[in-house]
Design an enzyme around this catalytic site. Structure first.
Site, PDB file in Angstrom:
ATOM      1  N   THR A   1       1.545   3.766   1.770  1.00  0.00           N
ATOM      2  CA  THR A   1       2.331   4.221   2.927  1.00  0.00           C
ATOM      3  C   THR A   1       3.303   3.158   3.439  1.00  0.00           C
ATOM      4  OG1 THR A   1       0.625   3.428   4.421  1.00  0.00           O
ATOM      5  CG2 THR A   1       0.487   5.751   3.751  1.00  0.00           C
ATOM      6  N   LYS A   2       3.307   1.980   2.849  1.00  0.00           N
ATOM      7  CA  LYS A   2       4.083   0.875   3.433  1.00  0.00           C
ATOM      8  C   LYS A   2       5.564   0.959   3.055  1.00  0.00           C
ATOM      9  CE  LYS A   2       0.596  -0.667   5.669  1.00  0.00           C
ATOM     10  NZ  LYS A   2      -0.526  -1.468   5.255  1.00  0.00           N
ATOM     11  N   ASN A   3       6.386   0.118   3.678  1.00  0.00           N
ATOM     12  CA  ASN A   3       7.843   0.207   3.518  1.00  0.00           C
ATOM     13  C   ASN A   3       8.281   0.031   2.065  1.00  0.00           C
ATOM     14  OD1 ASN A   3       7.805   0.436   6.258  1.00  0.00           O
ATOM     15  ND2 ASN A   3       8.941  -1.451   6.694  1.00  0.00           N
TER      16      ASN A   3
ATOM     17  N   TYR B   1       0.848  -1.198   0.000  1.00  0.00           N
ATOM     18  CA  TYR B   1       0.000   0.000   0.000  1.00  0.00           C
ATOM     19  C   TYR B   1       0.887   1.254   0.000  1.00  0.00           C
ATOM     20  CZ  TYR B   1      -3.449   3.356   1.709  1.00  0.00           C
ATOM     21  OH  TYR B   1      -4.253   4.455   1.862  1.00  0.00           O
TER      22      TYR B   1
END
Ligand SMILES: *Cc1c(COP(=O)(O)O)cnc(C)c1O
Length: 387
Positions: A187-189, A185
């Site tokens: 915002t993920k790493n 997603y």
């Protein structure tokens, strides 16, 4: 829940997209193949190699991965699945999607992760699976969950949405469970905008997930992008539409190349926050065992009003007034209306998770943040304590 004013100076988790990602997306568009194809295959191979897992299946979300993992494990009506209340709602929603009953167990207050002792106490003859979540990027006590799984013949599906880079007791996350589900997603790493991956050591389960992710079409249909003539396919189950696009994999391939650099930058930002905020009356989780690697997805502080003199929401509002975004991970899942109405969960059942949910605040964290932005966050947090 991202709280920010129009004049946002520091976004919560801006993606770090470089020239390589942009060039690969353009090359994908120019290739004439937009959907699942050669880039998805390459991304799966690269991700499996990075994790050290025999099989990786790319999907359009982590939620899809959790759903298909439970299906591949044979979890269904009449079964119970134990998870944490301190997670994103998707972790619990998928249990309901397969017709099973969500059962929550409390977290360890020193880590925010599902407490194996609480899980053990929640096991019944109907329990079929456990979904531990590596909260914020901190690996769970993998060995304890494996021991429970062996003793009670349970499937472990790890929600590693926060934990692509994690290592638990020397073992890479993605190799320590029956199924491990990752999120890409925005915002993920590692981001592909939307996207997810499941890793597993079972070839049969990998086939089941792959087929179920594209309408339930037989394996031959998966070779379609390589064939010139009309393709023959058969539908073997009523599957889902969960496949990843080559456009997404174009991002993923280069995000994966950058993963160590991005983790190093987030780790440096976390250290800077630690130093600059250490003398404030904020609660924190305990430090990590030496054989673990924290994937540094979230930087969290706990705002206990009796120590801080104001609430978590007050701090978030003060930061928003200075143009600094923040977020809450997570409102306790069992207290969402659907869960209360349908299952009768009540406040007080999982006191550690509830206390964290009520007091935790995530500060901005991304490799794309500049030193000035990090300083602005520190200034805003320290300023809230002065006023
Ligand atoms: C983001 C997230 C998910 C869902 O990921 P998607 O890729 O958006 O489906 C699941 N679990 C946790 C803990 C998450 O943070």
């Amino acid at each position: 829940m991202s709280t920010a004013t129009a004049a946002e100076l520091v976004p919560f988790a801006p993606p770090d997209i470089g020239g390589a990602e942009i060039a690969e997306v353009i090359a994908t568009l120019e290739s004439g193949w937009l959907t699942t194809g050669p880039r998805v295959r390459r991304f799966e191979e690269a991700f499996a190699a990075y994790v050290g897992a025999p099989h990786a299946i790319a999907l359009n979300s982590c939620t899809a991965g959790l759903h298909l993992s439970l299906l591949a494990a044979g979890v269904g009506p009449g079964d119970e699945v134990i998870t944490t209340p301190l997670t994103f709602c998707a972790t619990a929603n998928v249990i309901i999607h397969v017709g099973a009953a969500p059962v929550f167990a409390d977290v360890d207050p020193s880590t925010g992760n599902l407490d194996p002792a609480a899980v053990s106490a929640a096991i019944t003859p109907r329990t079929r699976a456990i979904i531990p979540v590596h909260y914020g990027g901190r690996p769970v006590n993998v060995a304890a969950f494996q021991a429970l799984a062996r003793r009670h013949q349970l499937t472990i599906v790890e929600d590693a949405a926060h934990c692509v880079e994690g290592v638990a007791n020397g073992r890479k996350i993605g190799t320590t469970a029956d199924f491990t589900c990752f999120s890409f997603y925005a915002t993920k790493n590692l981001t592909t905008g939307e996207g997810g991956m499941v890793t597993t050591s079972s070839a049969a389960a990998a086939d089941t997930i792959r087929i179920a992710s594209l309408h339930g079409m037989s394996k031959d249909a998966w070779a379609r992008y390589q064939t010139l003539g009309p393709t023959r396919y058969d539908v073997v189950v009523p599957g889902f539409k969960y496949n990843m696009l080559d456009l997404q994999a174009a991002l993923g391939l280069h995000q994966l190349n950058a993963i160590d650099r991005h983790l190093a930058r987030r780790t440096a930002i976390c250290r800077r926050y630690d130093e600059a905020l250490s003398n404030l009356p904020l609660g924190r989780f305990s430090s990590l065992p030496a054989a673990d690697v924290h994937a540094r997805h979230l930087y969290t502080v706990l705002v206990d009003p009796s120590a801080a003199g104001f609430s978590r929401d007050d701090l978030a509002a003060a930061m928003a007034a200075s143009g600094i975004a923040s977020s809450v991970h997570f409102p306790a899942v069992h207290l969402h209306r659907y869960y209360v109405d349908r299952f009768g969960f009540t406040r007080g059942q999982f006191p550690h998770a509830e206390r964290i949910a009520d007091t935790v605040l995530s500060l901005p964290l991304s490799p794309a943040l500049t030193d000035r932005q990090v300083d602005a966050v520190i200034h805003a947090v320290r300023g809230a304590f002065r006023s």
